[in-house]
Enzyme design. Structure first.
Site, PDB file in Angstrom:
ATOM      1  N   ASP A  29       0.844  -1.190   0.000  1.00  0.00           N
ATOM      2  CA  ASP A  29       0.000   0.000   0.000  1.00  0.00           C
ATOM      3  C   ASP A  29       0.882   1.244   0.000  1.00  0.00           C
ATOM      4  OD1 ASP A  29      -1.796   2.021   0.482  1.00  0.00           O
ATOM      5  OD2 ASP A  29      -2.145   1.473   2.586  1.00  0.00           O
ATOM      6  N   ASN A  31      -0.180   4.480  -0.311  1.00  0.00           N
ATOM      7  CA  ASN A  31      -0.742   5.764   0.151  1.00  0.00           C
ATOM      8  C   ASN A  31      -1.421   5.689   1.520  1.00  0.00           C
ATOM      9  OD1 ASN A  31      -2.972   4.320  -0.502  1.00  0.00           O
ATOM     10  ND2 ASN A  31      -3.760   5.732  -2.052  1.00  0.00           N
ATOM     11  N   ASP A 208     -10.212 -15.711 -16.679  1.00  0.00           N
ATOM     12  CA  ASP A 208     -10.984 -16.154 -15.523  1.00  0.00           C
ATOM     13  C   ASP A 208     -12.131 -17.071 -15.956  1.00  0.00           C
ATOM     14  OD1 ASP A 208     -11.590 -15.435 -12.608  1.00  0.00           O
ATOM     15  OD2 ASP A 208     -13.509 -14.992 -13.546  1.00  0.00           O
ATOM     16  N   GLU A 265      -8.109 -20.373 -16.595  1.00  0.00           N
ATOM     17  CA  GLU A 265      -8.526 -21.014 -15.342  1.00  0.00           C
ATOM     18  C   GLU A 265      -9.621 -22.020 -15.699  1.00  0.00           C
ATOM     19  OE1 GLU A 265     -10.631 -19.995 -11.045  1.00  0.00           O
ATOM     20  OE2 GLU A 265     -11.311 -19.014 -12.877  1.00  0.00           O
TER      21      GLU A 265
HETATM   22  C1  GLC Z   1     -12.541 -17.000 -10.615  1.00  0.00           C
HETATM   23  C2  GLC Z   1     -11.693 -16.143  -9.696  1.00  0.00           C
HETATM   24  C3  GLC Z   1     -12.446 -15.901  -8.414  1.00  0.00           C
HETATM   25  C4  GLC Z   1     -13.734 -15.170  -8.737  1.00  0.00           C
HETATM   26  C5  GLC Z   1     -14.530 -15.925  -9.787  1.00  0.00           C
HETATM   27  C6  GLC Z   1     -15.570 -15.046 -10.368  1.00  0.00           C
HETATM   28  O1  GLC Z   1     -12.719 -18.288 -10.145  1.00  0.00           O
HETATM   29  O2  GLC Z   1     -10.450 -16.749  -9.503  1.00  0.00           O
HETATM   30  O3  GLC Z   1     -11.700 -15.174  -7.480  1.00  0.00           O
HETATM   31  O4  GLC Z   1     -14.512 -15.031  -7.581  1.00  0.00           O
HETATM   32  O5  GLC Z   1     -13.747 -16.353 -10.868  1.00  0.00           O
HETATM   33  O6  GLC Z   1     -14.995 -14.110 -11.221  1.00  0.00           O
END
Ligand code: GLC
Length: 539
Positions: A29, A31, A208, A265
Site C-alpha cells: 500500500d 498511500n 478467468d 482457469e
Molecule cells: C474465478 C476467480 C475468483 C472469482 C470468480 C468469479 O474463479 O479466480 O476469485 O470469484 O472467478 O470471477
C-alpha cells in the site's frame, strides 16, 4: 511495444519463464489507505526483479464495486481508484518492462458487475434494448426459476427482475450477471476491450472461469452430483463446444501481438481434471498457451500421489502444448496449509518449492509463497469475502489466503501505514521478507536460488521430463534433459533417511534444501536426509 504483427515467429518467453501472481489489494500500500495499489507494486518492483521472476500476473485492477474484489468489473478500460490511475498502470508497464518483467492482466469474460453500464442498459427493457441479449435472460418456468442451475458461490444461479419479469443468470454472485457469448455484437465489443490492453503493451491474460463462458441455450436442468452436498454436475453450464470456438478466436487475437501469453482457469467439479484442463490447449497451437490443472491442490501429502498427478498432467498435454505448474492462488488455501496435519510443514514447503521450480512447465508463484506465508484465521467480524460471510462457520471463504504481504517486523508487516483491509497473519513478526532475506537457509532463498538455477540451465527451463522414481517408497526423482545436459532431482517426502542407488551415474550437487557443500559429487549412491530435496547435474 507489442504493436508489431508477427503471426509466425512469436517469442514464447513464457515457456522458460517464472510467473508471479500478485493479489494487488494485498501486495503493498503506497498511500496509507490500507489497500494495496499499483504504485505499491511499482515501489516493490526491485523486490520482484531480485527474486528473478519473468512476469507478474495481476488479479483484476479494473473499475469495480469490489463486491468480489475486482472480479466484478464495471468498466474494462478503467483502473479502479483504489488501485490508482491509468497513468499508474502505464508507469508499471514501463518499470516492469525496463527490468524484463512482463505484465499479465486478469480478464473476466464470463460476467461483468451488475453496475456495468452494459448490464444497467440490459436491465431496462426486454423489448427494445439491443443490450438485453448481451446477458442471459429467461422467462419463469411454471411460475418458478427457469431451471435448477446453481451459482458456484451458493444458491440458485437465477435472479428475478420484477421490472421486466424475467430472470438473469449469474454463475457467481447476483452482482455478477453472466454475459451471453452467443451474442455476436457483444463478442465483438468485448474483444475490443481486450485489444485495448494489448495495444497498451500488456503481455497477456489469465482468463478467468474461461470454461464457463458458454451455456447450453436450451437451459436443461443439471443432474445432481452425488456425494457432494447440495452440488450438481455442470453439464449444461461448463465446457460447452461454443467455449472452444471462442477460445480459438481469442487465440487469433492474441497472436496478432508479439510475445503474448494466454492462461486459462479451468475449474472443474470435482476439482482437478488434467484431461479437461489440457483440452483447452487444443492441438497445442490453436487455443490457450497454458491452462491450470488444480489436481495438486487437492492431494494429501504423499510422494506417490504427487507423482501420479504430475504424470497424469504431462500425459494429458498435447504435443506442442505446454504445462503450467501451480500450488496456490487467491481462491484456495495456501499450499503450506495443505501439507498434512501437524509437524514438518516448513520442511515440506521446501520440498514442494523444489518440485514447483524444477518440474517441466511454467511455475506460478502466488505472492508470499516464496516466504512460506500461511493461511490466516480471520474473525467473522473482519471477513470480507461475501461467500465467507454467507457460509461462516462451515466455510470461512477465501480471505485467509489473501492477507497482506509480510514485508518486515514493523507495524502491519510494513504493508501499510494505515489500517490494513484484511488483518495480517499474526506470525508476521517472525515470518517476513526482511528476516528471511538475512537467513540463507530461508524459503525465500530457496526460491531465489532455484529461480536462478532455472535460468542458468536450459534443461531446467526447457528440458524434457524423465521420471526415475515414482514415489512408491516416499521418494520422487526425475531428470530434466536438454540435448547433452541432464539434471536430476530427488525429493524425499518422508521423515526418514533414504538411500538411493545411482547405478553408474556421477552427479554433482547444484542445490540442496539441507547442507550444501559446493563441488560435492555423488557416485554409486546418495543418502537423503528426512525431507531433503536435491538438484544434481549428471557429469
Ligand atoms: C474465478 C476467480 C475468483 C472469482 C470468480 C468469479 O474463479 O479466480 O476469485 O470469484 O472467478 O470471477
Amino acid at each position: 511495444m507489442n504493436l508489431n504483427i508477427t503471426m509466425n515467429h512469436k517469442n514464447e518467453w513464457w515457456r522458460n519463464g517464472v510467473i508471479y501472481h500478485i493479489y494487488p489489494l494485498s501486495f503493498y500500500d503506497s498511500n496509507g489507505d490500507g489497500f494495496g495499489d499499483i504504485q505499491g507494486i511499482i515501489q516493490k518492483i526491485d523486490y520482484l526483479s531480485n527474486l528473478g521472476i519473468d512476469a507478474i500476473w495481476l488479479s483484476p485492477v479494473y473499475a469495480s464495486p469490489l463486491i468480489d474484489f475486482g472480479y466484478d468489473v464495471s468498466n474494462f478500460r478503467e483502473i479502479d481508484p483504489v488501485f490508482g490511475t491509468l497513468d499508474d498502470f502505464k508507469k508499471l508497464l514501463q518499470e516492469a518492462h525496463a527490468r524484463n518483467i512482463r505484465v499479465i492482466m486478469d480478464m473476466i469474460m464470463n460476467h461483468t458487475s451488475s453496475l456495468h453500464p452494459w448490464f444497467m442498459e440490459s436491465e431496462l427493457s426486454m423489448y427494445n434494448n439491443p443490450k438485453r441479449n448481451w446477458y442471459i435472460w429467461a422467462n419463469p418456468r411454471n411460475g418458478h426459476r427457469p431451471n435448477n442451475w446453481k451459482s458456484v458461490l451458493g444458491g440458485s444461479a437465477w435472479e428475478y427482475d420484477s421490472f421486466t419479469r424475467q430472470y438473469y443468470l449469474h454463475t457467481f454472485l447476483k452482482e455478477q450477471p453472466d454475459l451471453n457469448w452467443r451474442n455476436a455484437e457483444m463478442q465483438k465489443i468485448f474483444f475490443e476491450e481486450i485489444e485495448y490492453w494489448l495495444k497498451l503493451g500488456v503481455d497477456g491474460f489469465r482468463f478467468d472461469a474461461i470454461n464457463m463462458i458458454v451455456k447450453d441455450d436450451k437451459f436443461p436442468n443439471n443432474p445432481p452430483l452425488l456425494g457432494l452436498f447440495n452440488s450438481q454436475k455442470k453439464w449444461a453450464t461448463r465446457n460447452q463446444p461454443g467455449s472452444f470456438d471462442i477460445i480459438k478466436l481469442l487465440r487469433n487475437l492474441l497472436d496478432k501481438y508479439e510475445s503474448t501469453v494466454s492462461i486459462g482457469e479451468i475449474y472443474t467439479l470435482p476439482p482437478g481434471n488434467p484431461q479437461l484442463a489440457a483440452s483447452y490447449l487444443g492441438n497445442g497451437s490453436d487455443m490457450l498457451n497454458m491452462t491450470f490443472d488444480f489436481s495438486l491442490f487437492f492431494r494429501w501429502w504423499s510422494a506417490r500421489r504427487y507423482f501420479k498427478c504430475i504424470e497424469n498432467w504431462y500425459n494429458s498435454i498435447p504435443e506442442n502444448g505446454w504445462p503450467s505448474i501451480v500450488l496456490s492462488n487467491h481462491d484456495l488455501s495456501r499450499s503450506i496449509n495443505r501439507l498434512g496435519i501437524g509437524f514438518h510443514k516448513k520442511e515440506k514447503a521446501k520440498v514442494i518449492a523444489v518440485l514447483l521450480l524444477t518440474l517441466k512447465g511454467t511455475p506460478f508463484i502466488y505472492y508470499g509463497e516464496e516466504l512460506g506465508m500461511m493461511n490466516s484465521e480471520i474473525p467473522k467480524i473482519k471477513l470480507k469475502d461475501p461467500i465467507g460471510k454467507k457460509f461462516w462457520p462451515f466455510y470461512c471463504g477465501r480471505d485467509h489466503a489473501r492477507t497482506p504481504m509480510q514485508w518486515n517486523s514493523q507495524a502491519n508487516g510494513g504493508f501499510t501505514t494505515g489500517v490494513p483491509w484484511l488483518p495480517l497473519n499474526h506470525d508476521y513478526t517472525e515470518n517476513n521478507f526482511e528476516k528471511q532475506d538475512a537467513d540463507e537457509k530461508s524459503i525465500y532463498h530457496i526460491y531465489k536460488s532455484l529461480i536462478n538455477l532455472r535460468k542458468e540451465y536450459k534443461s531446467l527451463n526447457a528440458g524434457e521430463w524423465k521420471p526415475l522414481i515414482d514415489g512408491r517408497r516416499g521418494v520422487v526423482a526425475y531428470s530434466r534433459v536438454y540435448e547433452a545436459e541432464r539434471i536430476t532431482v530427488f525429493l524425499n517426502f518422508t521423515s526418514r533417511y533414504k538411500n538411493i542407488n545411482l547405478n553408474n551415474d556421477v552427479l554433482k550437487l547444484l542445490f540442496s534444501t539441507h547442507i550444501f557443500i559446493p563441488e560435492t559429487t555423488f557416485v554409486r549412491s546418495i543418502k537423503l536426509f528426512p525431507f531433503q530435496a536435491v538438484v544434481l547435474k549428471n557429469i
